[in-house]
Structures are given as C-alpha cells and as structure tokens.
Scaffold this active site. Structure first.
Site, PDB file in Angstrom:
ATOM      1  N   HIS A 110      72.496 -13.319 -14.498  1.00  0.00           N
ATOM      2  CA  HIS A 110      72.242 -12.130 -14.952  1.00  0.00           C
ATOM      3  C   HIS A 110      71.205 -11.571 -14.344  1.00  0.00           C
ATOM      4  O   HIS A 110      69.981 -11.688 -14.199  1.00  0.00           O
ATOM      5  CB  HIS A 110      71.689 -12.172 -16.577  1.00  0.00           C
ATOM      6  CG  HIS A 110      71.436 -10.865 -17.152  1.00  0.00           C
ATOM      7  ND1 HIS A 110      72.453 -10.137 -17.814  1.00  0.00           N
ATOM      8  CD2 HIS A 110      70.374  -9.859 -17.445  1.00  0.00           C
ATOM      9  CE1 HIS A 110      72.152  -8.879 -18.205  1.00  0.00           C
ATOM     10  NE2 HIS A 110      70.511  -8.884 -18.057  1.00  0.00           N
ATOM     11  N   CYS A 111      71.486 -10.161 -13.857  1.00  0.00           N
ATOM     12  CA  CYS A 111      70.466  -9.254 -13.113  1.00  0.00           C
ATOM     13  C   CYS A 111      69.758  -8.368 -13.913  1.00  0.00           C
ATOM     14  O   CYS A 111      70.556  -7.418 -14.539  1.00  0.00           O
ATOM     15  CB  CYS A 111      71.055  -8.678 -11.857  1.00  0.00           C
ATOM     16  SG  CYS A 111      70.017  -7.712 -11.003  1.00  0.00           S
ATOM     17  N   PHE A 112      68.478  -8.362 -14.102  1.00  0.00           N
ATOM     18  CA  PHE A 112      67.665  -7.414 -15.121  1.00  0.00           C
ATOM     19  C   PHE A 112      67.563  -6.202 -14.312  1.00  0.00           C
ATOM     20  O   PHE A 112      67.214  -5.217 -15.331  1.00  0.00           O
ATOM     21  CB  PHE A 112      66.486  -8.175 -15.484  1.00  0.00           C
ATOM     22  CG  PHE A 112      66.466  -9.381 -16.480  1.00  0.00           C
ATOM     23  CD1 PHE A 112      66.651  -8.999 -17.767  1.00  0.00           C
ATOM     24  CD2 PHE A 112      66.440 -10.634 -16.051  1.00  0.00           C
ATOM     25  CE1 PHE A 112      66.749 -10.214 -18.819  1.00  0.00           C
ATOM     26  CE2 PHE A 112      66.588 -11.579 -16.786  1.00  0.00           C
ATOM     27  CZ  PHE A 112      66.710 -11.484 -18.336  1.00  0.00           C
ATOM     28  N   GLY A 115      70.689  -4.733 -15.217  1.00  0.00           N
ATOM     29  CA  GLY A 115      71.031  -4.872 -16.552  1.00  0.00           C
ATOM     30  C   GLY A 115      72.375  -5.218 -16.834  1.00  0.00           C
ATOM     31  O   GLY A 115      73.104  -4.698 -17.775  1.00  0.00           O
ATOM     32  N   ASN A 116      72.839  -6.081 -16.094  1.00  0.00           N
ATOM     33  CA  ASN A 116      74.240  -6.672 -16.007  1.00  0.00           C
ATOM     34  C   ASN A 116      74.590  -7.989 -15.386  1.00  0.00           C
ATOM     35  O   ASN A 116      73.636  -8.342 -14.639  1.00  0.00           O
ATOM     36  CB  ASN A 116      75.195  -5.571 -15.240  1.00  0.00           C
ATOM     37  CG  ASN A 116      76.755  -5.575 -15.729  1.00  0.00           C
ATOM     38  OD1 ASN A 116      77.228  -6.320 -16.650  1.00  0.00           O
ATOM     39  ND2 ASN A 116      77.528  -5.126 -14.951  1.00  0.00           N
TER      40      ASN A 116
END
Length: 263
Positions: A110-112, A115-116
């Site tokens: 999950h890439c902050f 946001g996805n």
C-alpha cells in the site's frame, strides 16, 4: 488504524504541495535566470531546452501518479467480508488491505503517497512514477544548484561543497547575507535530493522484484514463486509496448497473464 488513514490523506497532499512548489520555482526563478547570452548565437535558448526537459519529466511523473490512483488493483468482491470468506481466496496472490478495506489481486504494498494499493494493474505506472519523480527531483536540484551558484557566487567544484552549503547558508541568513528566497531554494535542494534518492531506491528495488517474479507481499510472507525467465516477468508487467509507456503515461493493460498465473 485512524493514524494510517490520516497518513493516507496527508501524504498525497504533501506530494502535491512539493510538486506545486517545484513548478513555481522552475517557472519564476530557474527559467528566468537562464537567459541567452547576447554575444553567442544558439539555435535553442537554454531556458527553452530546460523547460522542455523539465516538462517531459514532470508530465510523466504526474501522469503516472494519476494512473496509479485511477488504475486500482483488481478488487475481489467475493473475498470481502468475514474472515471465513476471505480464507477461500488464494493466499499467494491476494491480500486484504486494512486501509483500503478491500482484497486486491497480485498485491504488492500500500502506497500512502498515492493513497492506493499497488498491484498487478498499476505496477508499471508505479515504477514509472518513481523513476520520473526521481529524475525530476534530481534535475530540479541541478537547476537549483546552478541558480544558487550564480546568486551567491558559490563554487560547487569541491565534493563537500554541497554538504556544507546548508550550515553555511543558515549562518549567513541570520546575518542578512542570504535572502529568504535563496534560503528557501537551498532547503528545497536538500529535499529534492532526499526525495530523488528515495524514489530511485524504490524504483530499483521494485524492478529487482519484478525480474524475480515476486511482490513485496510475497517476500514478507515467505511465499515461494515458480522460477520463470526474467524477460517474461518483465514483459508481464511492462507489456509489449514498454517503450511507448516510457515516453507517454498510459494504462497498464497487460494483466491477464498475471491473473491466470496467480489462480
């Protein structure tokens, strides 16, 4: 969980703010300072070449950033809900993300900052986003160093000149020898340098996993993958039109083979 969801909102806002500040500095400081020398005749002015190159890097970085957000990994609706239902999903290829509250196929991480979740459908866009963000930041740092070198009459010929620039500039700023705008550019130089190195590291690490046919989730869980030729793994992510994807931001449409392999 609340802190993670808050970070999922703050991190993209932070990235967009850095992008806007970079565009403003390029447009109002760096480009005007690259004026053509009237004593020489050149076919293309330096400001035009610099602007075209920065526009190419930033367009690809932001374009792939948008595609990472829009082109979400496959959502397995049948796997959502109670843990008993999620247990029926194939564990090597799926993962339930608590932040996104969904199960994604071919989950990587999950890439902050986007946001996805990053998975099979947007993996190529994520790698290209890291690549062009790194190049845009490092190129902005080079342009900023040239601007500071001309504004402060500072030479960066010595290898340690960049490392000693910040403490020297802070003392000169409080004494009034360095303007506020110049001090802001100096701070941005170190921020571009840090972001550029971080994105380059992410890009190299992700490419290594792609060549091995693995994801970060599989590495963390210790899931063994079937050995395949590295060219096949690379083509599965980047597709046959990989050269076009390097030049123009486009969707990753070649995900059928990965779905079949994970099932």
């Amino acid at each position: 969980m609340l802190a993670l969801r808050l970070l999922n909102v703050v991190a993209p806002a932070y990235f967009l703010c850095i992008s806007l500040v970079t565009f403003a500095l390029q447009l109002f400081l760096f480009l005007p300072s690259m004026r053509q020398d009237p004593t020489t005749a050149r076919l293309f002015p330096p400001a035009l070449l610099h602007g075209a190159l920065f526009l190419f890097l930033s367009t690809n970085a932001l374009g792939n950033y948008v595609l990472v957000i829009q082109n979400s990994p496959d959502d397995l609706d049948a796997c959502q809900g109670p843990s008993a239902r999620r247990a029926l999903c194939p564990p090597p290829s799926t993962h339930f993300c608590r932040v996104c509250a969904r199960v994604t196929l071919r989950h990587d991480h999950h890439c902050f900052f986007t946001g996805n979740c990053i998975g099979g459908r947007n993996m190529r866009n994520f790698v290209l986003f890291c690549l062009y963000t790194s190049l845009a930041c490092l190129y902005s740092m080079v342009a900023g160093v040239a601007y500071i070198s001309a504004a402060l009459s500072t030479s960066f010929a010595h290898p340690l000149a960049f490392l000693t620039l910040l403490p020297t500039s802070i003392s000169q700023f409080f004494s009034g020898a360095v303007l506020g705008s110049e001090m802001f550019v100096i701070l941005m130089l170190y921020l571009w340098f840090a972001i550029g190195l971080a994105c380059a590291g992410f890009c190299c690490h992700q490419l290594l996993l792609i060549l091995r046919g693995q994801t970060r989730h599989q590495v963390r869980k210790g899931v063994a993958v079937r050995a395949r030729p590295w060219r096949k793994n690379l083509q599965e992510v980047f597709g046959k039109r990989w050269l076009l994807g390097l030049l123009v931001p486009m969707f990753n449409v070649g995900g059928e083979s990965s779905k079949q392999r994970d099932k």
